[in-house]
Design a protein around this motif. Structure first.
Motif, PDB file in Angstrom:
ATOM      1  N   ALA A  74       0.835  -1.203   0.000  1.00 11.27           N
ATOM      2  CA  ALA A  74       0.000   0.000   0.000  1.00 11.27           C
ATOM      3  C   ALA A  74       0.870   1.254   0.000  1.00 11.27           C
ATOM      4  O   ALA A  74       0.513   2.260  -0.621  1.00 11.27           O
ATOM      5  N   LYS A  75       2.016   1.196   0.657  1.00  9.90           N
ATOM      6  CA  LYS A  75       2.911   2.357   0.675  1.00  9.90           C
ATOM      7  C   LYS A  75       3.482   2.621  -0.717  1.00  9.90           C
ATOM      8  O   LYS A  75       3.554   3.767  -1.162  1.00  9.90           O
ATOM      9  N   THR A  76       3.891   1.578  -1.402  1.00 11.42           N
ATOM     10  CA  THR A  76       4.438   1.740  -2.748  1.00 11.42           C
ATOM     11  C   THR A  76       3.366   2.257  -3.696  1.00 11.42           C
ATOM     12  O   THR A  76       3.613   3.184  -4.476  1.00 11.42           O
ATOM     13  N   VAL A  77       2.179   1.683  -3.622  1.00  9.11           N
ATOM     14  CA  VAL A  77       1.076   2.154  -4.467  1.00  9.11           C
ATOM     15  C   VAL A  77       0.765   3.610  -4.132  1.00  9.11           C
ATOM     16  O   VAL A  77       0.529   4.425  -5.020  1.00  9.11           O
ATOM     17  N   GLY A  78       0.800   3.951  -2.853  1.00 10.71           N
ATOM     18  CA  GLY A  78       0.543   5.330  -2.439  1.00 10.71           C
ATOM     19  C   GLY A  78       1.553   6.318  -3.001  1.00 10.71           C
ATOM     20  O   GLY A  78       1.189   7.407  -3.450  1.00 10.71           O
ATOM     21  N   VAL A  79       2.821   5.942  -2.979  1.00  5.42           N
ATOM     22  CA  VAL A  79       3.863   6.813  -3.547  1.00  5.42           C
ATOM     23  C   VAL A  79       3.629   6.994  -5.044  1.00  5.42           C
ATOM     24  O   VAL A  79       3.661   8.116  -5.571  1.00  5.42           O
ATOM     25  N   LEU A  80       3.394   5.894  -5.743  1.00 11.02           N
ATOM     26  CA  LEU A  80       3.145   5.983  -7.184  1.00 11.02           C
ATOM     27  C   LEU A  80       1.840   6.732  -7.476  1.00 11.02           C
ATOM     28  O   LEU A  80       1.744   7.445  -8.477  1.00 11.02           O
ATOM     29  N   ALA A  81       0.858   6.599  -6.596  1.00 14.41           N
ATOM     30  CA  ALA A  81      -0.394   7.335  -6.762  1.00 14.41           C
ATOM     31  C   ALA A  81      -0.148   8.837  -6.667  1.00 14.41           C
ATOM     32  O   ALA A  81      -0.704   9.619  -7.452  1.00 14.41           O
ATOM     33  N   ALA A  82       0.691   9.251  -5.730  1.00 13.05           N
ATOM     34  CA  ALA A  82       1.015  10.676  -5.604  1.00 13.05           C
ATOM     35  C   ALA A  82       1.743  11.169  -6.850  1.00 13.05           C
ATOM     36  O   ALA A  82       1.474  12.277  -7.344  1.00 13.05           O
ATOM     37  N   VAL A  83       2.642  10.355  -7.375  1.00 11.92           N
ATOM     38  CA  VAL A  83       3.351  10.723  -8.610  1.00 11.92           C
ATOM     39  C   VAL A  83       2.348  10.844  -9.761  1.00 11.92           C
ATOM     40  O   VAL A  83       2.389  11.805 -10.542  1.00 11.92           O
ATOM     41  N   TYR A  84       1.448   9.880  -9.864  1.00 11.62           N
ATOM     42  CA  TYR A  84       0.430   9.910 -10.919  1.00 11.62           C
ATOM     43  C   TYR A  84      -0.407  11.188 -10.828  1.00 11.62           C
ATOM     44  O   TYR A  84      -0.628  11.868 -11.836  1.00 11.62           O
ATOM     45  N   LEU A  85      -0.881  11.508  -9.626  1.00 14.11           N
ATOM     46  CA  LEU A  85      -1.699  12.702  -9.458  1.00 14.11           C
ATOM     47  C   LEU A  85      -0.922  13.965  -9.825  1.00 14.11           C
ATOM     48  O   LEU A  85      -1.476  14.881 -10.444  1.00 14.11           O
ATOM     49  N   ALA A  86       0.352  14.009  -9.470  1.00 12.47           N
ATOM     50  CA  ALA A  86       1.178  15.166  -9.833  1.00 12.47           C
ATOM     51  C   ALA A  86       1.267  15.296 -11.356  1.00 12.47           C
ATOM     52  O   ALA A  86       1.146  16.410 -11.896  1.00 12.47           O
ATOM     53  N   PHE A  87       1.466  14.185 -12.032  1.00 12.12           N
ATOM     54  CA  PHE A  87       1.508  14.215 -13.498  1.00 12.12           C
ATOM     55  C   PHE A  87       0.166  14.675 -14.080  1.00 12.12           C
ATOM     56  O   PHE A  87       0.130  15.454 -15.035  1.00 12.12           O
ATOM     57  N   ARG A  88      -0.934  14.181 -13.525  1.00 12.32           N
ATOM     58  CA  ARG A  88      -2.246  14.543 -14.070  1.00 12.32           C
ATOM     59  C   ARG A  88      -2.564  16.020 -13.826  1.00 12.32           C
ATOM     60  O   ARG A  88      -3.149  16.690 -14.682  1.00 12.32           O
ATOM     61  N   ILE A  89      -2.189  16.541 -12.668  1.00 14.85           N
ATOM     62  CA  ILE A  89      -2.409  17.963 -12.392  1.00 14.85           C
ATOM     63  C   ILE A  89      -1.530  18.799 -13.325  1.00 14.85           C
ATOM     64  O   ILE A  89      -1.989  19.786 -13.905  1.00 14.85           O
ATOM     65  N   ALA A  90      -0.275  18.388 -13.473  1.00 12.98           N
ATOM     66  CA  ALA A  90       0.619  19.093 -14.399  1.00 12.98           C
ATOM     67  C   ALA A  90       0.060  19.045 -15.817  1.00 12.98           C
ATOM     68  O   ALA A  90       0.085  20.056 -16.539  1.00 12.98           O
ATOM     69  N   HIS A  91      -0.456  17.898 -16.213  1.00 15.37           N
ATOM     70  CA  HIS A  91      -1.045  17.752 -17.548  1.00 15.37           C
ATOM     71  C   HIS A  91      -2.152  18.779 -17.758  1.00 15.37           C
ATOM     72  O   HIS A  91      -2.182  19.474 -18.784  1.00 15.37           O
ATOM     73  N   ALA A  92      -3.053  18.895 -16.794  1.00 16.38           N
ATOM     74  CA  ALA A  92      -4.171  19.834 -16.922  1.00 16.38           C
ATOM     75  C   ALA A  92      -3.664  21.277 -17.000  1.00 16.38           C
ATOM     76  O   ALA A  92      -4.110  22.056 -17.854  1.00 16.38           O
ATOM     77  N   LEU A  93      -2.736  21.629 -16.122  1.00 15.60           N
ATOM     78  CA  LEU A  93      -2.218  23.002 -16.113  1.00 15.60           C
ATOM     79  C   LEU A  93      -1.475  23.325 -17.405  1.00 15.60           C
ATOM     80  O   LEU A  93      -1.611  24.426 -17.954  1.00 15.60           O
ATOM     81  N   LEU A  94      -0.710  22.373 -17.903  1.00 17.27           N
ATOM     82  CA  LEU A  94       0.016  22.584 -19.154  1.00 17.27           C
ATOM     83  C   LEU A  94      -0.930  22.637 -20.350  1.00 17.27           C
ATOM     84  O   LEU A  94      -0.695  23.370 -21.313  1.00 17.27           O
ATOM     85  N   TYR A  95      -2.001  21.861 -20.282  1.00 17.09           N
ATOM     86  CA  TYR A  95      -3.019  21.898 -21.346  1.00 17.09           C
ATOM     87  C   TYR A  95      -3.640  23.289 -21.402  1.00 17.09           C
ATOM     88  O   TYR A  95      -3.746  23.899 -22.472  1.00 17.09           O
ATOM     89  N   ILE A  96      -4.045  23.792 -20.245  1.00 16.93           N
ATOM     90  CA  ILE A  96      -4.673  25.111 -20.171  1.00 16.93           C
ATOM     91  C   ILE A  96      -3.703  26.198 -20.646  1.00 16.93           C
ATOM     92  O   ILE A  96      -4.090  27.129 -21.343  1.00 16.93           O
ATOM     93  N   ALA A  97      -2.420  26.053 -20.298  1.00 22.77           N
ATOM     94  CA  ALA A  97      -1.400  27.043 -20.665  1.00 22.77           C
ATOM     95  C   ALA A  97      -0.938  26.903 -22.115  1.00 22.77           C
ATOM     96  O   ALA A  97      -0.110  27.692 -22.568  1.00 22.77           O
ATOM     97  N   ASP A  98      -1.451  25.921 -22.827  1.00 26.54           N
ATOM     98  CA  ASP A  98      -1.118  25.693 -24.240  1.00 26.54           C
ATOM     99  C   ASP A  98       0.357  25.360 -24.444  1.00 26.54           C
ATOM    100  O   ASP A  98       1.008  25.872 -25.348  1.00 26.54           O
ATOM    101  N   LYS A  99       0.871  24.493 -23.580  1.00 30.35           N
ATOM    102  CA  LYS A  99       2.260  24.018 -23.667  1.00 30.35           C
ATOM    103  C   LYS A  99       2.217  22.564 -24.132  1.00 30.35           C
ATOM    104  O   LYS A  99       2.231  21.631 -23.328  1.00 30.35           O
ATOM    105  N   ALA A 100       2.165  22.367 -25.446  1.00 24.49           N
ATOM    106  CA  ALA A 100       1.875  21.053 -26.020  1.00 24.49           C
ATOM    107  C   ALA A 100       2.913  19.990 -25.685  1.00 24.49           C
ATOM    108  O   ALA A 100       2.556  18.882 -25.258  1.00 24.49           O
ATOM    109  N   THR A 101       4.189  20.271 -25.885  1.00 27.42           N
ATOM    110  CA  THR A 101       5.204  19.242 -25.652  1.00 27.42           C
ATOM    111  C   THR A 101       5.316  18.867 -24.178  1.00 27.42           C
ATOM    112  O   THR A 101       5.277  17.676 -23.842  1.00 27.42           O
ATOM    113  N   PRO A 102       5.420  19.839 -23.248  1.00 27.08           N
ATOM    114  CA  PRO A 102       5.447  19.454 -21.828  1.00 27.08           C
ATOM    115  C   PRO A 102       4.165  18.726 -21.405  1.00 27.08           C
ATOM    116  O   PRO A 102       4.204  17.810 -20.592  1.00 27.08           O
TER     117      PRO A 102
END
Length: 128
Positions: A74-102
C-alpha cells in the motif's frame, strides 16, 4: 484507509475541478454541453483537459484497486499514486497554458506511472 484509496477519489474529482474553471462565467446551465462548444482559448483547452482526465480515470482506478487487491505494498502504491496525481495535475495546467510538448510529457509520465501501479503485483516490486 491508505492514501492509494483516497487518490482514487482525488482523481475522480480532478475532472470536475478542471470543468469548473472551464465553465466559470458561463451562464447557460440549461444546455451545459452545448455551451462547451462555444468556449475558446484557455477555457476550451481546460474543457479538453477535463475530458482527458475522465478518459484516464478508469484505467487508474482499476490499476490502484488491482494492485492493492493482488498484494502490492500500500505504501508503494501510495507513492506511485502521488506521482500519478502530480503528473495529471501538471497535464491539466500545461493543457490550459497551451504548452503542447510538456503536456504530452506529463501525459506520458502519468501513463507510465499508471502502468507501473498496474504491474506491481506481477513484478512483486516494493519501493517503500
Amino acid at each position: 484507509m491508505s492514501f492509494a484509496y483516497w487518490s482514487i477519489l482525488i482523481a475522480a474529482l480532478l475532472p470536475l475541478a478542471i470543468a469548473a474553471y472551464a465553465k466559470s462565467g458561463s451562464r447557460d446551465n440549461n444546455t451545459p454541453r452545448d455551451s462547451a462548444e462555444k468556449l475558446s482559448g484557455a477555457k476550451r483547452r481546460a474543457y479538453a483537459a477535463h475530458q482527458n482526465a475522465f478518459e484516464a480515470f478508469p484505467f487508474y482506478a482499476v490499476a490502484v484497486l488491482g494492485a492493492l487487491t493482488f498484494g502490492a505494498s500500500a505504501k508503494t502504491v501510495g507513492v506511485l499514486a502521488a506521482v500519478y496525481l502530480a503528473f495529471r495535475i501538471a497535464h491539466a495546467l500545461l493543457y490550459i497554458a497551451d504548452k503542447a510538448t510538456p503536456r504530452s510529457l506529463a501525459y506520458a509520465g502519468g501513463l507510465l506511472t499508471n502502468i507501473a501501479i498496474f504491474a506491481l503485483p506481477m513484478l512483486q516490486i516494493n519501493f517503500v
